[in-house]
Design a protein around this motif. Sequence first.
Motif, PDB file in Angstrom:
ATOM      1  N   GLU A   1       0.818  -1.218   0.000  1.00  0.00           N
ATOM      2  CA  GLU A   1       0.000   0.000   0.000  1.00  0.00           C
ATOM      3  C   GLU A   1       0.849   1.265   0.000  1.00  0.00           C
ATOM      4  O   GLU A   1       0.411   2.290  -0.501  1.00  0.00           O
ATOM      5  CB  GLU A   1      -0.960   0.009   1.190  1.00  0.00           C
ATOM      6  N   ASN A   2       2.030   1.189   0.556  1.00  0.00           N
ATOM      7  CA  ASN A   2       2.904   2.359   0.615  1.00  0.00           C
ATOM      8  C   ASN A   2       3.924   2.394  -0.520  1.00  0.00           C
ATOM      9  O   ASN A   2       4.822   3.234  -0.530  1.00  0.00           O
ATOM     10  CB  ASN A   2       3.603   2.433   1.975  1.00  0.00           C
ATOM     11  N   GLY A   3       3.780   1.488  -1.486  1.00  0.00           N
ATOM     12  CA  GLY A   3       4.659   1.474  -2.654  1.00  0.00           C
ATOM     13  C   GLY A   3       6.098   1.149  -2.339  1.00  0.00           C
ATOM     14  O   GLY A   3       7.005   1.561  -3.043  1.00  0.00           O
ATOM     15  N   ARG A   4       6.323   0.391  -1.266  1.00  0.00           N
ATOM     16  CA  ARG A   4       7.690   0.105  -0.830  1.00  0.00           C
ATOM     17  C   ARG A   4       8.141  -1.319  -1.121  1.00  0.00           C
ATOM     18  O   ARG A   4       9.080  -1.807  -0.513  1.00  0.00           O
ATOM     19  CB  ARG A   4       7.804   0.386   0.666  1.00  0.00           C
ATOM     20  N   THR A   5       7.481  -1.990  -2.057  1.00  0.00           N
ATOM     21  CA  THR A   5       7.898  -3.345  -2.389  1.00  0.00           C
ATOM     22  C   THR A   5       7.643  -3.620  -3.862  1.00  0.00           C
ATOM     23  O   THR A   5       6.732  -3.063  -4.451  1.00  0.00           O
ATOM     24  CB  THR A   5       7.173  -4.391  -1.513  1.00  0.00           C
ATOM     25  N   ASP A   6       8.497  -4.423  -4.436  1.00  0.00           N
ATOM     26  CA  ASP A   6       8.297  -4.875  -5.802  1.00  0.00           C
ATOM     27  C   ASP A   6       7.419  -6.113  -5.698  1.00  0.00           C
ATOM     28  O   ASP A   6       7.696  -7.008  -4.898  1.00  0.00           O
ATOM     29  CB  ASP A   6       9.648  -5.202  -6.436  1.00  0.00           C
ATOM     30  N   ILE A   7       6.381  -6.173  -6.489  1.00  0.00           N
ATOM     31  CA  ILE A   7       5.415  -7.244  -6.316  1.00  0.00           C
ATOM     32  C   ILE A   7       5.227  -8.007  -7.624  1.00  0.00           C
ATOM     33  O   ILE A   7       5.193  -7.408  -8.700  1.00  0.00           O
ATOM     34  CB  ILE A   7       4.080  -6.678  -5.790  1.00  0.00           C
ATOM     35  N   GLN A   8       5.128  -9.311  -7.511  1.00  0.00           N
ATOM     36  CA  GLN A   8       4.874 -10.153  -8.677  1.00  0.00           C
ATOM     37  C   GLN A   8       3.399 -10.072  -9.045  1.00  0.00           C
ATOM     38  O   GLN A   8       2.534  -9.870  -8.181  1.00  0.00           O
ATOM     39  CB  GLN A   8       5.239 -11.601  -8.387  1.00  0.00           C
ATOM     40  N   LEU A   9       3.114 -10.256 -10.309  1.00  0.00           N
ATOM     41  CA  LEU A   9       1.737 -10.210 -10.783  1.00  0.00           C
ATOM     42  C   LEU A   9       0.876 -11.263 -10.091  1.00  0.00           C
ATOM     43  O   LEU A   9      -0.269 -10.988  -9.718  1.00  0.00           O
ATOM     44  CB  LEU A   9       1.694 -10.387 -12.305  1.00  0.00           C
ATOM     45  N   SER A  10       1.424 -12.441  -9.884  1.00  0.00           N
ATOM     46  CA  SER A  10       0.649 -13.504  -9.219  1.00  0.00           C
ATOM     47  C   SER A  10       0.287 -13.112  -7.789  1.00  0.00           C
ATOM     48  O   SER A  10      -0.823 -13.390  -7.326  1.00  0.00           O
ATOM     49  CB  SER A  10       1.422 -14.819  -9.232  1.00  0.00           C
ATOM     50  N   THR A  11       1.192 -12.438  -7.104  1.00  0.00           N
ATOM     51  CA  THR A  11       0.922 -11.992  -5.740  1.00  0.00           C
ATOM     52  C   THR A  11      -0.104 -10.874  -5.744  1.00  0.00           C
ATOM     53  O   THR A  11      -1.028 -10.856  -4.921  1.00  0.00           O
ATOM     54  CB  THR A  11       2.224 -11.521  -5.060  1.00  0.00           C
ATOM     55  N   LEU A  12       0.021  -9.952  -6.677  1.00  0.00           N
ATOM     56  CA  LEU A  12      -0.945  -8.861  -6.797  1.00  0.00           C
ATOM     57  C   LEU A  12      -2.339  -9.425  -7.065  1.00  0.00           C
ATOM     58  O   LEU A  12      -3.323  -8.991  -6.466  1.00  0.00           O
ATOM     59  CB  LEU A  12      -0.523  -7.922  -7.916  1.00  0.00           C
ATOM     60  N   SER A  13      -2.406 -10.421  -7.933  1.00  0.00           N
ATOM     61  CA  SER A  13      -3.681 -11.061  -8.244  1.00  0.00           C
ATOM     62  C   SER A  13      -4.280 -11.731  -7.005  1.00  0.00           C
ATOM     63  O   SER A  13      -5.487 -11.652  -6.760  1.00  0.00           O
ATOM     64  CB  SER A  13      -3.476 -12.085  -9.356  1.00  0.00           C
ATOM     65  N   ARG A  14      -3.431 -12.376  -6.222  1.00  0.00           N
ATOM     66  CA  ARG A  14      -3.899 -13.035  -4.991  1.00  0.00           C
ATOM     67  C   ARG A  14      -4.429 -12.014  -3.991  1.00  0.00           C
ATOM     68  O   ARG A  14      -5.469 -12.228  -3.350  1.00  0.00           O
ATOM     69  CB  ARG A  14      -2.753 -13.841  -4.375  1.00  0.00           C
ATOM     70  N   ILE A  15      -3.742 -10.876  -3.859  1.00  0.00           N
ATOM     71  CA  ILE A  15      -4.173  -9.836  -2.918  1.00  0.00           C
ATOM     72  C   ILE A  15      -5.534  -9.280  -3.330  1.00  0.00           C
ATOM     73  O   ILE A  15      -6.466  -9.211  -2.523  1.00  0.00           O
ATOM     74  CB  ILE A  15      -3.138  -8.693  -2.832  1.00  0.00           C
ATOM     75  N   PHE A  16      -5.648  -8.879  -4.607  1.00  0.00           N
ATOM     76  CA  PHE A  16      -6.925  -8.326  -5.050  1.00  0.00           C
ATOM     77  C   PHE A  16      -8.015  -9.391  -5.069  1.00  0.00           C
ATOM     78  O   PHE A  16      -9.185  -9.085  -4.836  1.00  0.00           O
ATOM     79  CB  PHE A  16      -6.774  -7.641  -6.410  1.00  0.00           C
ATOM     80  N   GLY A  17      -7.633 -10.643  -5.322  1.00  0.00           N
ATOM     81  CA  GLY A  17      -8.597 -11.733  -5.242  1.00  0.00           C
ATOM     82  C   GLY A  17      -9.190 -11.845  -3.849  1.00  0.00           C
ATOM     83  O   GLY A  17     -10.373 -12.161  -3.693  1.00  0.00           O
ATOM     84  N   GLY A  18      -8.390 -11.567  -2.832  1.00  0.00           N
ATOM     85  CA  GLY A  18      -8.878 -11.569  -1.455  1.00  0.00           C
ATOM     86  C   GLY A  18      -9.917 -10.493  -1.198  1.00  0.00           C
ATOM     87  O   GLY A  18     -10.673 -10.561  -0.239  1.00  0.00           O
ATOM     88  N   LEU A  19      -9.971  -9.516  -2.091  1.00  0.00           N
ATOM     89  CA  LEU A  19     -10.968  -8.445  -2.001  1.00  0.00           C
ATOM     90  C   LEU A  19     -12.123  -8.673  -2.976  1.00  0.00           C
ATOM     91  O   LEU A  19     -12.971  -7.805  -3.150  1.00  0.00           O
ATOM     92  CB  LEU A  19     -10.312  -7.090  -2.298  1.00  0.00           C
ATOM     93  N   GLY A  20     -12.110  -9.835  -3.633  1.00  0.00           N
ATOM     94  CA  GLY A  20     -13.156 -10.138  -4.603  1.00  0.00           C
ATOM     95  C   GLY A  20     -12.975  -9.422  -5.932  1.00  0.00           C
ATOM     96  O   GLY A  20     -13.927  -9.249  -6.678  1.00  0.00           O
ATOM     97  N   LYS A  21     -11.744  -9.019  -6.222  1.00  0.00           N
ATOM     98  CA  LYS A  21     -11.438  -8.295  -7.460  1.00  0.00           C
ATOM     99  C   LYS A  21     -10.504  -9.128  -8.325  1.00  0.00           C
ATOM    100  O   LYS A  21      -9.803 -10.007  -7.843  1.00  0.00           O
ATOM    101  CB  LYS A  21     -10.762  -6.948  -7.157  1.00  0.00           C
ATOM    102  N   ARG A  22     -10.489  -8.814  -9.619  1.00  0.00           N
ATOM    103  CA  ARG A  22      -9.564  -9.456 -10.549  1.00  0.00           C
ATOM    104  C   ARG A  22      -8.584  -8.407 -11.069  1.00  0.00           C
ATOM    105  O   ARG A  22      -8.918  -7.240 -11.181  1.00  0.00           O
ATOM    106  CB  ARG A  22     -10.333 -10.055 -11.717  1.00  0.00           C
ATOM    107  N   VAL A  23      -7.409  -8.845 -11.411  1.00  0.00           N
ATOM    108  CA  VAL A  23      -6.387  -7.973 -11.979  1.00  0.00           C
ATOM    109  C   VAL A  23      -6.324  -8.226 -13.477  1.00  0.00           C
ATOM    110  O   VAL A  23      -6.279  -9.386 -13.904  1.00  0.00           O
ATOM    111  CB  VAL A  23      -5.009  -8.243 -11.335  1.00  0.00           C
ATOM    112  N   ALA A  24      -6.328  -7.159 -14.254  1.00  0.00           N
ATOM    113  CA  ALA A  24      -6.178  -7.272 -15.710  1.00  0.00           C
ATOM    114  C   ALA A  24      -4.952  -6.478 -16.108  1.00  0.00           C
ATOM    115  O   ALA A  24      -4.634  -5.445 -15.504  1.00  0.00           O
ATOM    116  CB  ALA A  24      -7.415  -6.734 -16.417  1.00  0.00           C
ATOM    117  N   VAL A  25      -4.254  -6.955 -17.116  1.00  0.00           N
ATOM    118  CA  VAL A  25      -3.040  -6.298 -17.587  1.00  0.00           C
ATOM    119  C   VAL A  25      -3.255  -5.813 -19.009  1.00  0.00           C
ATOM    120  O   VAL A  25      -3.791  -6.532 -19.839  1.00  0.00           O
ATOM    121  CB  VAL A  25      -1.832  -7.261 -17.542  1.00  0.00           C
TER     122      VAL A  25
END
Length: 102
Positions: A75-99
Motif C-alpha cells: 500500500e505504501n509502494g515500498r515493495t516490488d510485487i509479482q503479478l501472481s501476488t498482486l492477483s492473490r491480494i486483489f482476489g482476497g478483495l473479490g477483485k480481478r487484476v487485468a493487464v
Amino acid sequence: MTQEELKKIGCGSIEDMIAEDFGEVGTPERDAFELSCDAFIIGERLKLERKKAGMTQEELAQKIGTKKSFISRVENGRTDIQLSTLSRIFGGLGKRVAVSLL
C-alpha cells in the motif's frame, strides 16, 4: 492558459518538469521514477479497494495468508510485487487484476 503562456511565466508541461527532475524517457533515473509511480498507484488502488471492502490490513493479510506488514509495504509502494501476488491480494478483495500492454 496555453503552453506558450505557461512557459513565459516559468511553468512548462508536466512532462517537461518530470524530465527536468528525473531525466528523459529511457534513462535509468526516469525508469526508476516511473517504477516508483507505478508502485504508488497500485498501492493507492489496493488501499481504496480494501477500505471499500471494509477490511483492515490485518484482515486482508489473514485472508490471503500473508502478514499485515507486507500489505502495508504494498500500500505504501515500498515493495516490488509479482503479478501472481498482486492477483492473490486483489482476489482476497473479490477483485480481478487485468493487464494491458501499451
